[in-house]
Design a protein around this motif. Structure first.
Motif, PDB file in Angstrom:
ATOM      1  N   SER A 265       0.791  -1.215   0.000  1.00 55.15           N
ATOM      2  CA  SER A 265       0.000   0.000   0.000  1.00 55.15           C
ATOM      3  C   SER A 265       0.833   1.278   0.000  1.00 55.15           C
ATOM      4  O   SER A 265       0.291   2.353  -0.193  1.00 55.15           O
TER       5      SER A 265
ATOM      6  N   VAL B  21       2.500   4.545  -0.602  1.00 51.76           N
ATOM      7  CA  VAL B  21       2.108   5.429  -1.695  1.00 51.76           C
ATOM      8  C   VAL B  21       3.126   6.539  -1.899  1.00 51.76           C
ATOM      9  O   VAL B  21       3.722   7.039  -0.959  1.00 51.76           O
ATOM     10  N   ASP B  22       3.323   6.919  -3.141  1.00 51.30           N
ATOM     11  CA  ASP B  22       4.209   8.005  -3.524  1.00 51.30           C
ATOM     12  C   ASP B  22       3.442   9.320  -3.389  1.00 51.30           C
ATOM     13  O   ASP B  22       2.441   9.548  -4.068  1.00 51.30           O
TER      14      ASP B  22
ATOM     15  N   ARG C  10       2.176  11.565  -6.360  1.00 54.13           N
ATOM     16  CA  ARG C  10       1.070  11.207  -7.221  1.00 54.13           C
ATOM     17  C   ARG C  10      -0.138  12.084  -6.911  1.00 54.13           C
ATOM     18  O   ARG C  10      -0.258  12.670  -5.847  1.00 54.13           O
ATOM     19  N   GLY C  11      -1.063  12.168  -7.879  1.00 52.22           N
ATOM     20  CA  GLY C  11      -2.238  13.001  -7.699  1.00 52.22           C
ATOM     21  C   GLY C  11      -3.138  12.511  -6.583  1.00 52.22           C
ATOM     22  O   GLY C  11      -3.070  11.353  -6.162  1.00 52.22           O
TER      23      GLY C  11
ATOM     24  N   GLU D 169      -6.344  11.824  -6.444  1.00 50.77           N
ATOM     25  CA  GLU D 169      -7.246  10.712  -6.769  1.00 50.77           C
ATOM     26  C   GLU D 169      -6.502   9.371  -6.713  1.00 50.77           C
ATOM     27  O   GLU D 169      -7.032   8.377  -6.213  1.00 50.77           O
ATOM     28  N   LYS D 170      -5.277   9.354  -7.219  1.00 49.61           N
ATOM     29  CA  LYS D 170      -4.504   8.111  -7.209  1.00 49.61           C
ATOM     30  C   LYS D 170      -4.105   7.734  -5.791  1.00 49.61           C
ATOM     31  O   LYS D 170      -4.122   6.553  -5.419  1.00 49.61           O
ATOM     32  N   ARG D 171      -3.760   8.728  -4.993  1.00 54.16           N
ATOM     33  CA  ARG D 171      -3.401   8.433  -3.607  1.00 54.16           C
ATOM     34  C   ARG D 171      -4.613   7.939  -2.823  1.00 54.16           C
ATOM     35  O   ARG D 171      -4.509   7.033  -1.997  1.00 54.16           O
TER      36      ARG D 171
ATOM     37  N   ALA E 174      -7.084   6.311  -4.088  1.00 57.00           N
ATOM     38  CA  ALA E 174      -7.365   4.953  -4.571  1.00 57.00           C
ATOM     39  C   ALA E 174      -6.516   3.934  -3.812  1.00 57.00           C
ATOM     40  O   ALA E 174      -6.980   2.828  -3.491  1.00 57.00           O
ATOM     41  N   VAL E 175      -5.262   4.289  -3.531  1.00 58.83           N
ATOM     42  CA  VAL E 175      -4.388   3.399  -2.756  1.00 58.83           C
ATOM     43  C   VAL E 175      -4.931   3.228  -1.339  1.00 58.83           C
ATOM     44  O   VAL E 175      -4.936   2.126  -0.775  1.00 58.83           O
TER      45      VAL E 175
ATOM     46  N   GLU F 275      -7.915   0.917  -1.358  1.00 61.21           N
ATOM     47  CA  GLU F 275      -7.485  -0.478  -1.489  1.00 61.21           C
ATOM     48  C   GLU F 275      -7.067  -1.034  -0.133  1.00 61.21           C
ATOM     49  O   GLU F 275      -7.405  -2.157   0.236  1.00 61.21           O
TER      50      GLU F 275
ATOM     51  N   ALA G 295      -5.808  12.533   1.136  1.00 61.60           N
ATOM     52  CA  ALA G 295      -6.176  11.283   0.467  1.00 61.60           C
ATOM     53  C   ALA G 295      -7.060  10.420   1.369  1.00 61.60           C
ATOM     54  O   ALA G 295      -8.003   9.779   0.904  1.00 61.60           O
TER      55      ALA G 295
END
Length: 223
Positions: free
Chosen positions: A13, A15-16, A19-20, A22-24, A26-27, A30, A127
């Motif tokens: 999981s 996360v960078d 990243r945007g 929305e992508k963060r 999403a992680v 998950e 996020a």
């Protein structure tokens, strides 16, 4: 084994931050849903930490959750999964509870940093806030009731019954006197089993298991 589970979840999981949003988010989602037994606890932690909290305060809060008695991880393990997922920010604090930011860390040796950092605070990231949107029990119960209006009265009957703790057999007996509900699967001729209705209400945050099925505060408003 428990620590290995945490490591696997955390590593997958992590996360960078570049990243945007929305992508963060999403992680984070998950991570929240990877193991269903953790989902409600993690949601509650992120909601609680929208305001900055001390690490010890969050550990004490998790210990109060009924769901926590039935999982195989410590409070710290659950917190660290959320930190690695980018859902929680872990903030270093000095003796005066002032934040130890990058500017204060600059040029310090490991020993000097150990001397400076005395405790930690936790705060839900942007996020994390985005990821739990729609996960409030009131939102989930509203969605459940809207999805299956033909089941609403049965849902309410179960919720009302659980104002006093109920065993599953007691709920099952209650439903014996009510009309059988048809499955949402049009190809199935089987009726809806009571266990499925209870599971739906639990998943929506209306019921919680605490040695018996009990009504949550959100469930009470829908009873």
């Amino acid at each position: 084994m428990a620590n290995e589970t945490v490591s696997r979840i955390a590593d997958k999981s992590c996360v960078d931050d570049s990243r945007g949003l929305e992508k963060r988010a999403a992680v984070v989602k998950e991570a929240l849903h990877r193991r269903g037994s953790f989902t409600e606890i993690m949601y509650k932690v992120l909601d609680y930490c929208k305001a900055r909290r001390s690490y010890a305060d969050v550990e004490a809060q998790i210990a109060k959750y009924p769901e926590f008695k039935y999982v195989d991880q410590s409070q710290a393990s659950i917190i660290e999964i959320l930190v690695h997922a980018g859902a929680l920010k872990k903030i270093e604090l000095d003796k005066q509870n002032e934040e130890v930011d990058d500017a204060r860390r600059h040029g310090l040796s490991d020993d000097e940093l150990d001397e400076l950092v005395w405790s930690f605070a936790l705060e839900t990231t942007d996020a994390g806030v985005l990821a739990i949107g729609g996960m409030a029990p009131n939102d989930r119960l509203s969605a459940l009731f809207a999805k299956s209006p033909e089941r609403v009265e049965v849902y309410r009957e179960i919720l009302r019954a659980c104002k006093r703790p109920k065993t599953f057999k007691e709920i099952e007996s209650l439903l014996d006197d009510m009309p059988k509900m048809a499955s949402l699967n049009k190809k199935s001729s089987l009726p809806v089993f009571p266990s499925a209705l209870v599971a739906e209400l639990e998943g929506a945050g209306g019921l919680v298991w605490d040695d018996a099925w009990i009504l949550t505060s959100a469930g009470e408003s829908f009873a």
